[in-house]
Design a protein around this motif. Structure first.
Motif, PDB file in Angstrom:
ATOM      1  N   ASP A 131       0.594   5.604  -0.986  1.00  0.00           N
ATOM      2  CA  ASP A 131       0.030   6.981  -0.981  1.00  0.00           C
ATOM      3  C   ASP A 131      -0.078   7.370  -2.468  1.00  0.00           C
ATOM      4  N   THR A 132      -1.114   7.219  -2.927  1.00  0.00           N
ATOM      5  CA  THR A 132      -1.443   8.374  -4.819  1.00  0.00           C
ATOM      6  C   THR A 132      -1.202   9.561  -3.990  1.00  0.00           C
ATOM      7  N   TYR A 175       1.648  12.282 -12.216  1.00  0.00           N
ATOM      8  CA  TYR A 175       1.784  11.931 -10.301  1.00  0.00           C
ATOM      9  C   TYR A 175       3.455  12.376 -10.430  1.00  0.00           C
ATOM     10  N   LEU A 189       5.367   2.957  -6.815  1.00  0.00           N
ATOM     11  CA  LEU A 189       5.010   1.504  -7.738  1.00  0.00           C
ATOM     12  C   LEU A 189       6.020   0.854  -8.497  1.00  0.00           C
ATOM     13  N   HIS A 192      -4.177   1.563  -7.025  1.00  0.00           N
ATOM     14  CA  HIS A 192      -3.670   2.861  -6.576  1.00  0.00           C
ATOM     15  C   HIS A 192      -4.698   3.848  -6.687  1.00  0.00           C
ATOM     16  N   GLN A 193      -5.494   3.059  -7.854  1.00  0.00           N
ATOM     17  CA  GLN A 193      -6.566   3.758  -8.409  1.00  0.00           C
ATOM     18  C   GLN A 193      -5.635   4.778 -10.395  1.00  0.00           C
ATOM     19  N   PHE A 247       6.782   8.590  -6.560  1.00  0.00           N
ATOM     20  CA  PHE A 247       5.275   7.545  -6.384  1.00  0.00           C
ATOM     21  C   PHE A 247       5.021   6.568  -7.777  1.00  0.00           C
ATOM     22  N   THR A 273       0.680  -1.038   0.327  1.00  0.00           N
ATOM     23  CA  THR A 273      -0.299   0.314   0.286  1.00  0.00           C
ATOM     24  C   THR A 273       0.768   1.264   0.340  1.00  0.00           C
TER      25      THR A 273
END
Length: 133
Positions: free
Chosen positions: A6-7, A20, A28, A46-47, A24, A4
């Protein structure tokens, strides 16, 4: 294995197209490179579109997600000297589109900038600085 994060999105300049943060993307894609990780599930969590994560992973492997900012361009001094009359080289025939005195012509890719009139160092500096933007 579940990861997990944070986006982190900063508002983009186009509607519906977020930009983005580089950190990040890197976190990812590093997670997507781990053994046994489903890129699709990671992206969904993470959408983010899975195809985007696959692209970022290719970019990471190609070294395109590095922190280093591109080195600033270095301008070299230009000195103009008049050639003596009749000193034209036989190897380089005269061009029809030669630049007349008192004019600057800058060609970058498909763009051309011409400045006519009193061309001095201050004007040249202004023109070059405006091309950076």
């Amino acid at each position: 294995m579940e990861t997990t994060m944070d986006t982190e999105v900063k508002p983009g300049n186009r509607k519906g197209k977020p930009n983005y943060l580089l950190e990040f993307k890197r976190r990812l894609t590093v997670a997507a490179c781990e053994s046994g990780v489903s890129v699709s599930k990671l992206a969904f969590a993470h959408q983010v579109n899975a195809n985007m994560v696959f692209k970022w992973r290719r970019d990471l492997r190609a070294g395109l997600l590095e922190d280093a900012a591109p080195a600033p361009a270095t301008l070299l001094p230009v000195v103009l000297a008049r050639a003596p009359a009749g000193a034209r080289s036989k190897a380089a025939p005269a061009r029809r589109d030669t630049i007349p005195a008192g004019m600057i012509e800058i060609v970058i890719a498909d763009a051309m900038v011409r400045v006519r009139g009193d061309v001095n160092a201050s004007l040249l500096k202004t023109v070059v600085q405006s091309l950076r933007a």
